[in-house]
Design an enzyme around this catalytic site. Structure first.
Site, PDB file in Angstrom:
ATOM      1  N   GLU A 117      -8.918 -10.629  -7.522  1.00 37.29           N
ATOM      2  CA  GLU A 117      -7.888  -9.668  -7.312  1.00 37.29           C
ATOM      3  C   GLU A 117      -7.109 -10.123  -8.403  1.00 37.29           C
ATOM      4  O   GLU A 117      -6.516  -9.130  -9.103  1.00 37.29           O
ATOM      5  CB  GLU A 117      -7.596  -9.644  -6.113  1.00 37.29           C
ATOM      6  N   HIS A 176      -1.508  -5.064   1.768  1.00 38.52           N
ATOM      7  CA  HIS A 176      -3.015  -6.431   1.484  1.00 38.52           C
ATOM      8  C   HIS A 176      -2.302  -7.936   0.587  1.00 38.52           C
ATOM      9  O   HIS A 176      -1.475  -7.364  -0.063  1.00 38.52           O
ATOM     10  CB  HIS A 176      -3.483  -6.056   0.314  1.00 38.52           C
ATOM     11  N   TYR A 201     -12.033  -3.684  -3.348  1.00 35.99           N
ATOM     12  CA  TYR A 201     -12.573  -3.232  -1.862  1.00 35.99           C
ATOM     13  C   TYR A 201     -14.124  -3.401  -1.602  1.00 35.99           C
ATOM     14  O   TYR A 201     -14.742  -2.806  -0.362  1.00 35.99           O
ATOM     15  CB  TYR A 201     -11.134  -2.098  -0.791  1.00 35.99           C
ATOM     16  N   THR A 222      -5.062  -7.870  10.672  1.00 40.39           N
ATOM     17  CA  THR A 222      -5.190  -6.618  10.368  1.00 40.39           C
ATOM     18  C   THR A 222      -4.520  -5.521  10.715  1.00 40.39           C
ATOM     19  O   THR A 222      -4.308  -4.619  10.550  1.00 40.39           O
ATOM     20  CB  THR A 222      -6.486  -6.959  10.243  1.00 40.39           C
ATOM     21  N   LYS A 261       0.853  -1.737  -0.072  1.00 44.67           N
ATOM     22  CA  LYS A 261       0.050  -0.277   0.105  1.00 44.67           C
ATOM     23  C   LYS A 261       0.783   1.203  -0.237  1.00 44.67           C
ATOM     24  O   LYS A 261       1.858   1.469   0.201  1.00 44.67           O
ATOM     25  CB  LYS A 261      -1.239  -0.456   1.121  1.00 44.67           C
ATOM     26  N   ARG A 321       3.616  -7.203   9.107  1.00 43.59           N
ATOM     27  CA  ARG A 321       2.684  -6.020   9.697  1.00 43.59           C
ATOM     28  C   ARG A 321       3.124  -5.608  11.450  1.00 43.59           C
ATOM     29  O   ARG A 321       3.405  -5.071  11.970  1.00 43.59           O
ATOM     30  CB  ARG A 321       1.045  -6.114  10.368  1.00 43.59           C
ATOM     31  N   ARG A 339      -1.128 -14.460   3.848  1.00 43.21           N
ATOM     32  CA  ARG A 339      -1.616 -14.296   5.192  1.00 43.21           C
ATOM     33  C   ARG A 339      -0.573 -14.157   5.796  1.00 43.21           C
ATOM     34  O   ARG A 339      -1.057 -13.522   6.650  1.00 43.21           O
ATOM     35  CB  ARG A 339      -3.296 -14.562   5.341  1.00 43.21           C
ATOM     36  N   ASN A 398      -1.558  -0.241   7.403  1.00 45.27           N
ATOM     37  CA  ASN A 398      -1.230  -1.443   7.465  1.00 45.27           C
ATOM     38  C   ASN A 398      -0.448  -2.323   6.221  1.00 45.27           C
ATOM     39  O   ASN A 398      -0.047  -3.550   6.689  1.00 45.27           O
ATOM     40  CB  ASN A 398      -2.042  -2.567   8.096  1.00 45.27           C
ATOM     41  N   PHE A 449     -15.264   2.328   7.188  1.00 46.26           N
ATOM     42  CA  PHE A 449     -13.644   3.213   6.872  1.00 46.26           C
ATOM     43  C   PHE A 449     -13.768   3.148   5.604  1.00 46.26           C
ATOM     44  O   PHE A 449     -12.877   3.363   5.068  1.00 46.26           O
ATOM     45  CB  PHE A 449     -12.857   2.541   7.545  1.00 46.26           C
TER      46      PHE A 449
HETATM   47  P1  IDP Z   1      -7.252  -7.702   5.416  1.00 42.58           P
HETATM   48  O1  IDP Z   1      -6.258  -6.222   4.757  1.00 42.58           O
HETATM   49  O2  IDP Z   1      -6.455  -8.101   6.568  1.00 42.58           O
HETATM   50  O3  IDP Z   1      -7.656  -8.740   4.684  1.00 42.58           O
HETATM   51  P2  IDP Z   1      -9.491  -6.168   6.174  1.00 42.58           P
HETATM   52  O4  IDP Z   1     -10.844  -6.764   7.240  1.00 42.58           O
HETATM   53  O5  IDP Z   1     -10.096  -7.220   4.898  1.00 42.58           O
HETATM   54  O6  IDP Z   1      -8.741  -6.890   6.030  1.00 42.58           O
HETATM   55  O7  IDP Z   1     -10.278  -4.829   5.404  1.00 42.58           O
HETATM   56  C1  IDP Z   1      -9.414  -4.387   4.649  1.00 42.58           C
HETATM   57  C2  IDP Z   1      -8.654  -3.348   4.641  1.00 42.58           C
HETATM   58  O8  IDP Z   1      -9.366  -1.774   5.452  1.00 42.58           O
HETATM   59  C3  IDP Z   1      -7.599  -3.560   5.718  1.00 42.58           C
HETATM   60  O9  IDP Z   1      -5.991  -3.416   5.146  1.00 42.58           O
HETATM   61  C4  IDP Z   1      -7.457  -1.886   6.536  1.00 42.58           C
HETATM   62  O10 IDP Z   1      -6.931  -1.231   5.411  1.00 42.58           O
HETATM   63  C5  IDP Z   1      -8.371  -1.145   6.022  1.00 42.58           C
HETATM   64  N1  IDP Z   1      -9.636  -1.092   8.046  1.00 42.58           N
HETATM   65  C6  IDP Z   1     -10.094  -2.527   8.773  1.00 42.58           C
HETATM   66  N2  IDP Z   1     -10.339  -2.696   9.685  1.00 42.58           N
HETATM   67  C7  IDP Z   1     -10.824  -0.989   9.722  1.00 42.58           C
HETATM   68  C8  IDP Z   1     -10.786  -0.030  10.249  1.00 42.58           C
HETATM   69  O11 IDP Z   1     -11.533  -0.714  11.736  1.00 42.58           O
HETATM   70  N3  IDP Z   1     -10.282   0.897  10.204  1.00 42.58           N
HETATM   71  C9  IDP Z   1      -9.440   1.338   9.072  1.00 42.58           C
HETATM   72  N4  IDP Z   1      -9.596   1.167   8.688  1.00 42.58           N
HETATM   73  C10 IDP Z   1     -10.046  -0.707   7.896  1.00 42.58           C
HETATM   74 MG    MG Z   2      -9.390  -8.751   3.687  1.00 44.98          MG
END
Ligand code: IDP
Ligand code: MG
Length: 149
Positions: free
Chosen positions: A126, A115, A49, A91, A9, A102, A85, A112, A57
């Protein structure tokens, strides 16, 4: 052979972590089959997304992903979807184990770094969203017999 979609990212790119992150996937024994640096359009970000479009968010996430260059990659290997993963970690970087990308490199859920596809169907979607077939390279590293029995 399984394939997964990985993206560094804008925070990871801006912080100079591209080499560090690619090194972790290479030394694990996964094979890089697609790689490009790009500015992400709003359309691509929203499609990527789309499962999160109702989440609070979502607008901030789309704004963030389109805010600077992203490194998009496809990695190949046995069990690479779940394996990537594991390398990436939880996350929220504050909950991610030390030793993960991370866990070692991040400190905030909104920054974070990386992805990774979370399942075979997501990986297929994707990869097709970010890459054309012609941009993916079929090759077998010569060290493969030393990575896989
Ligand atoms: P992942 O990236 O570990 O698969 P997901 O739940 O798919 O996590 O969420 C996608 C992305 O959305 C996360 O990597 C993060 O950048 C963002 N995200 C998820 N939850 C939050 C939140 O509570 N606040 C802000 N950003 C979030
Ligand atoms: Mg995800």
């Amino acid at each position: 052979m399984e394939r997964t979609f990985i993206a560094i990212k804008p925070d990871g790119v801006q912080r100079g972590l591209i080499g560090e992150i690619i090194r972790r996937f290479e030394t694990k024994g996964f094979t890089l089959v697609g790689l490009k640096l790009l500015n992400v359009s709003k359309e691509l970000a929203e499609a990527h997304y789309s499962v999160h479009k109702e989440r609070p968010f979502f607008p901030g996430l789309v704004e963030f992903i389109t805010s600077g260059p992203v490194v998009a990659m496809v990695w190949e290997g046995d069990g690479v979807i779940a394996g990537a993963r594991k390398l990436i970690g939880a996350t929220n970087p504050l909950n991610a184990e030390p030793g993960t990308i991370r866990g070692d490199l991040g400190a905030n859920i909104g920054r974070n770094i990386i992805h990774g596809s979370d399942a075979p169907e997501t990986a297929q979607y994707e990869i097709g969203l970010w890459f054309t077939e012609a941009e993916l390279v079929n090759w077998t590293p010569t060290l493969m017999p030393w990575v896989h029995e």
